[in-house]
Design an enzyme around this catalytic site. Structure first.
Site, PDB file in Angstrom:
ATOM      1  N   VAL A  90       0.861  -1.325  -0.087  1.00 51.03           N
ATOM      2  CA  VAL A  90      -0.215  -0.084   0.007  1.00 51.03           C
ATOM      3  C   VAL A  90       0.948   1.607  -0.080  1.00 51.03           C
ATOM      4  CG1 VAL A  90      -1.956   1.444   1.366  1.00 51.03           C
ATOM      5  CG2 VAL A  90      -1.980  -1.093   1.285  1.00 51.03           C
ATOM      6  N   ALA A 128       4.109   4.231   3.507  1.00 48.61           N
ATOM      7  CA  ALA A 128       4.074   2.979   2.855  1.00 48.61           C
ATOM      8  C   ALA A 128       4.400   2.086   3.234  1.00 48.61           C
ATOM      9  CB  ALA A 128       4.896   2.967   1.223  1.00 48.61           C
ATOM     10  N   LYS A 129       3.769   0.398   3.104  1.00 50.04           N
ATOM     11  CA  LYS A 129       3.860  -0.106   4.084  1.00 50.04           C
ATOM     12  C   LYS A 129       3.181  -1.817   3.485  1.00 50.04           C
ATOM     13  CE  LYS A 129       4.423  -1.204   8.288  1.00 50.04           C
ATOM     14  NZ  LYS A 129       5.221  -0.686   9.428  1.00 50.04           N
ATOM     15  N   ALA A 130       4.427  -2.890   3.205  1.00 46.70           N
ATOM     16  CA  ALA A 130       4.114  -4.160   2.620  1.00 46.70           C
ATOM     17  C   ALA A 130       3.385  -4.715   3.929  1.00 46.70           C
ATOM     18  CB  ALA A 130       5.517  -4.830   1.930  1.00 46.70           C
TER      19      ALA A 130
END
Ligand code: NAD
Length: 387
Positions: free
Chosen positions: A28, A73-75
């Protein structure tokens, strides 16, 4: 698809899966108005798209509050990090994101991923800059070992005492882990006296001060059990939060100070090392009784500052030097609390609200300047990738 869609983001959601390895994951990118997306990568069996979106949003505010030019952001990878198939799943996830990495997103470490995993991602994508958090042997910044977060918490606490004109130097620290021990070490160096300390095993109180050098040595040997060496000084677990002191540093758990017990806090300043140690009711209560609070995402930003260094040096052939990293952490952690304390005072609001407002203003200004004003609705881009 998920709850968190609003004017700020997310800008891009990439859902990936691979039937062969059973990999399922999501990236995201929440808001890149101030810079490319950056935030850790989490591997957990139950991680959800919604959770990753929320964490990405937190990163948007965290970078902006620290005044660093990255976007949120992050995954997340939905998988058990203890599984023997971890490497195959990680490689498959990295491969699926090769269009986004490293131009729009760079992998970082979060729950379930280690330094070695960052090295594997770089190997998979054939790019040294695909992930940060690599081991020192590969030129990475070993910022956990430097204790940057706790060091920064101490710097923030020290500067806030100056800004607030506080004179007392007695400190209580809840938690003696990565953050708590490094905060204790730095506060001790700065001339503070740690009068209370706790670990999950127990809490201790010494009104005349604890020997921090000795405790740091005992921590290496005994870990959380070190409190057992101080039986005469033992107090009830949790009661360290309410000891007579000048500065309280909660550096263990969330929600330990609530509207029900905030009235018992005797410190004049709370510097939040842990994430979310106070809830909203507690913050209001502390404000009403004149206890200043340096909010978590201001005080514990040392980690993101070090991560920014790691980003900057990821293609460099030179081993990153700890000196400039610590200097920048000190400089930023000393500069950032004061506008927050001041804005809260002027606006008659909590420091958390003031810090959010500063972060929001910075992101909004960047969006306006880029001609990308606030917008509602769906993510600008959604990509589904099946390997
Ligand atoms: P850690 O696991 O290294 O240490 C946690 C410490 O808290 C341990 O000493 C543990 O014994 C103690 N603890 C646990 N339960 C306790 C209890 N009931 N009473 C007293 N002490 C207790 O964790 P950490 O990395 O130091 O993280 C602590 C907090 O700081 C977390 O909220 C984390 O999200 C936050 N944080 C950490 C970093 C980082 O760089 N490590 C960065 C930002 C925020």
């Amino acid at each position: 698809m998920f709850d968190l869609i609003d004017d700020w983001g997310p800008e891009k959601v990439v859902l990936v899966s691979d039937a062969k390895t059973r990999m399922r994951g999501v990236l995201v990118i929440d808001n890149s108005a101030r810079g490319m997306g950056k935030g850790g990568t989490r591997m957990q069996p139950n991680v959800s798209v919604d959770e990753v979106a929320r964490l990405a949003r937190t990163m948007t505010w965290k970078w902006a509050a620290a005044d660093l030019f990255y976007g949120g952001a992050k995954a997340g990878i939905r998988f058990d990090p203890t599984s023997p198939d971890k490497e195959a799943v990680l490689r498959s996830f990295a491969k699926a994101l090769r269009n986004e990495v490293p131009r729009e997103y760079v992998f970082g470490l979060d729950m379930g991923l280690s330094e070695n995993d960052a090295a594997i991602i770089n190997d998979e994508l054939g790019d040294r800059g695909a992930a940060v958090g690599t081991p020192a042997e590969l030129g990475g910044v070993a910022y956990d070992r430097l204790g940057v977060t706790g060091f920064g918490v101490a710097e923030a606490a020290d500067q806030a005492t100056v800004d607030l004109g506080l004179v007392g130097k007695r400190v209580v620290i809840q938690g003696f882990g990565a953050v708590g021990h490094a905060a204790a070490k730095r506060l001790n160096e700065l001339g503070y006296t740690v009068v209370g300390l706790s670990t999950a095993v127990g809490s201790i109180h010494a009104p005349d001060g604890l020997d921090i050098e000795q405790l740091l040595a005992q921590r290496v040997e005994l870990g959380d059990q070190l409190v057992n060496e101080y039986l005469p000084q033992r107090i009830a677990p949790g009661s360290e939060l309410f000891l007579d002191c000048d500065i309280l540093v909660p550096a263990a758990l969330q929600d330990v100070i609530t509207q029900h017990n905030a009235g018992d806090v005797r410190a004049r300043l709370v510097t939040e090392g842990a994430n979310l140690p106070t809830n909203e009711g507690a913050r209001e209560r502390l404000r009403a009784q004149g206890t200043a609070v340096v909010p978590d995402f201001i005080a514990n930003a040392g980690g993101v500052i070090a991560a920014a260094y790691a980003m900057q040096s990821r293609y460099s052939p030179f081993r990153p030097d700890a000196g400039p990293i610590m200097e920048t952490v000190s400089e930023k952690l000393r500069a950032n609390p004061s506008p927050v304390l001041e804005k809260a005072r002027l606006g008659d609001t909590t420091t958390h609200e003031a810090a959010f407002a500063i972060a929001r203003d910075r992101v909004r200004a960047a969006m306006d300047l880029r001609g990308a004003p606030l917008r509602g609705g769906a993510p600008r881009e959604r990509v589904d990738i099946t390997l």
